[in-house]
Scaffold this motif. Structure first.
Motif, PDB file in Angstrom:
ATOM      1  N   ALA A 270      -7.798  -4.786   7.981  1.00 18.32           N
ATOM      2  CA  ALA A 270      -7.948  -4.205   6.650  1.00 18.32           C
ATOM      3  C   ALA A 270      -6.727  -4.516   5.789  1.00 18.32           C
ATOM      4  O   ALA A 270      -6.844  -4.902   4.622  1.00 18.32           O
TER       5      ALA A 270
ATOM      6  N   LEU B 260      -0.726   7.413   0.286  1.00 18.38           N
ATOM      7  CA  LEU B 260      -2.055   7.997   0.161  1.00 18.38           C
ATOM      8  C   LEU B 260      -3.144   6.989   0.541  1.00 18.38           C
ATOM      9  O   LEU B 260      -4.107   7.315   1.231  1.00 18.38           O
ATOM     10  N   GLN B 261      -2.967   5.741   0.092  1.00 18.81           N
ATOM     11  CA  GLN B 261      -3.929   4.692   0.464  1.00 18.81           C
ATOM     12  C   GLN B 261      -3.948   4.496   1.976  1.00 18.81           C
ATOM     13  O   GLN B 261      -5.015   4.366   2.591  1.00 18.81           O
TER      14      GLN B 261
ATOM     15  N   LEU C 231      -6.747  -8.122   4.821  1.00 19.27           N
ATOM     16  CA  LEU C 231      -7.769  -8.385   3.804  1.00 19.27           C
ATOM     17  C   LEU C 231      -7.298  -7.914   2.434  1.00 19.27           C
ATOM     18  O   LEU C 231      -7.474  -8.601   1.424  1.00 19.27           O
ATOM     19  N   ILE C 232      -6.697  -6.744   2.395  1.00 16.17           N
ATOM     20  CA  ILE C 232      -6.217  -6.212   1.118  1.00 16.17           C
ATOM     21  C   ILE C 232      -5.042  -7.053   0.618  1.00 16.17           C
ATOM     22  O   ILE C 232      -4.965  -7.389  -0.567  1.00 16.17           O
TER      23      ILE C 232
ATOM     24  N   TYR D 255      -5.727   7.366   3.639  1.00 15.46           N
ATOM     25  CA  TYR D 255      -7.178   7.219   3.460  1.00 15.46           C
ATOM     26  C   TYR D 255      -7.736   6.199   4.451  1.00 15.46           C
ATOM     27  O   TYR D 255      -8.761   6.426   5.097  1.00 15.46           O
ATOM     28  N   MET D 256      -7.036   5.080   4.593  1.00 15.83           N
ATOM     29  CA  MET D 256      -7.459   4.035   5.529  1.00 15.83           C
ATOM     30  C   MET D 256      -7.513   4.571   6.951  1.00 15.83           C
ATOM     31  O   MET D 256      -8.526   4.426   7.647  1.00 15.83           O
TER      32      MET D 256
ATOM     33  N   MET E 225       0.846  -1.194   0.000  1.00 19.41           N
ATOM     34  CA  MET E 225       0.000   0.000   0.000  1.00 19.41           C
ATOM     35  C   MET E 225       0.885   1.248   0.000  1.00 19.41           C
ATOM     36  O   MET E 225       1.936   1.265   0.640  1.00 19.41           O
ATOM     37  N   ASP E 226       0.445   2.293  -0.715  1.00 15.25           N
ATOM     38  CA  ASP E 226       1.252   3.516  -0.717  1.00 15.25           C
ATOM     39  C   ASP E 226       0.767   4.484   0.362  1.00 15.25           C
ATOM     40  O   ASP E 226      -0.192   4.215   1.080  1.00 15.25           O
TER      41      ASP E 226
END
Lengths: 103, 233
Positions: B57, B39-40, B60-61, B43-44, B36-37
């Motif tokens: 989370a 920004l992601q 799951l991702i 957001y999370m 994940m970067d």
């Protein structure tokens, strides 16, 4: 997952968790009359926070011993001062100092 | 009048932000590990404001889970917030408009719930908003830092910062226990039961989120039966 899918998955999770949090605040807008339920909800924060604190605090630091020291110092500080900020900082400093000595 | 309450919230948000930074930092490292970067991850963290919930989370991702699995897992892991919101629904001032309740709901984390429950009398959510601004900033900054610079924080510092959250919990539950034997007994019982649940065979396999819910319902339920609160005249 690709970028778009990651944002999609995150959005689903964000909406799900918000629904859990907002539903009771929207449903129970009047005072609940039932004495047992009122008492139950009154005790909920204390029990929940106690369950979350112990034994988790023993595993939260680099060593069980510094966790134990944080617990004792936190309890003492809470009894003496009771101020959130003070107690939290006392626990942090206690962990930092004790880990300098024992690790 | 509200300004004073808001500022008190800002102040009480500081230890939360400290603890959040340390916890979110490790969360950011985990997010980075599955690709994940920044920004992601931001957001999370901004949207979920949940520690165990966000670990789930990331898992799951990372495992490319399907929509149903995502919803069910998120629901189960974060169900304790339902109980907390129920409790706050009775604590909040009666004349608070709906949009303020909806804003408050976003901030129902363990810690912000804890300090909001600890205010004397009815809750004016302005206090929670003040604390939330500081706490959420710490939470998001910690996550992003974990993603982009996972190795800058020395372990001794993150260990000390992380315990800040438990210090706050103690500041909330211990003073009432010092004043009332019943509350002291209640808290010792809750801690002992929690300890047993993490050590006993079978019981220790219950996931943490469920353990918190089961014990809260049982123990707070029993307490309400044994010693109902005084009715206001």
């Amino acid at each position: 997952m690709h970028g778009k899918q990651v944002y999609g998955a995150l959005t689903i999770m964000i909406l799900t968790i918000y629904a859990i949090r907002v539903t009771p605040l929207l449903i129970f807008r009047k005072e609940i009359k039932n004495r047992w339920i009122r008492s139950f909800l009154y005790y909920v924060p204390y029990v929940t926070l106690a369950v979350m604190t112990f034994p988790a605090i023993l595993g939260a630091t680099s060593s069980v011993w510094s966790g134990m020291i944080a617990l004792v110092v936190g309890i003492l500080a809470a009894l003496i001062s009771g101020d959130l900020f003070t107690v939290a900082i006392c626990a942090c400093v206690a962990v930092f100092l004790s880990e300098m000595i024992i690790l | 009048m509200n300004g004073r309450l808001f500022r008190r919230g800002l102040r009480d948000g500081v230890p939360i932000a400290l603890g959040y930074m340390a916890v979110a930092f490790t969360l950011g490292i985990a997010a980075e590990n599955i690709g994940m970067d920044a920004l992601q991850s931001f957001y999370m963290s901004f949207g979920m404001l949940a520690s165990a919930g966000e670990y789930a989370a990331i898992l799951l991702i990372g495992s490319a889970a399907g929509v149903l699995e995502i919803i069910v897992t998120t629901f189960i892991i974060n169900l304790r917030y339902f109980l907390m919101s129920c409790s706050l629904s009775q604590k909040i001032k009666k004349d608070v408009p709906i949009w303020k309740r909806m804003l408050l709901a976003w901030f129902v984390t363990d810690e912000l719930f804890g300090i909001s429950s600890a205010v004397e009398g009815d809750l004016d959510p302005v206090y929670t908003y003040g604390a939330a601004i500081v706490a959420v900033a710490g939470w998001c900054a910690g996550t992003v830092l974990g993603v982009v610079a996972g190795d800058i924080l020395p372990p001794s510092l993150s260990s000390a910062m992380g315990v800040s959250l438990y210090g706050m919990f103690l500041a909330i539950i211990i003073p009432p226990a010092g004043k009332s034997r019943f509350m002291a007994g209640l808290i010792v019982t809750a801690m002992a039961a929690s300890f047993l649940f993490t050590r006993m065979p079978v019981l220790s396999e219950i996931p943490e989120g469920f353990r918190i819910i089961i014990l809260t319902v049982l123990i707070a339920g029993a307490a309400a039966f044994i010693k109902p609160i005084e009715e206001e005249a």
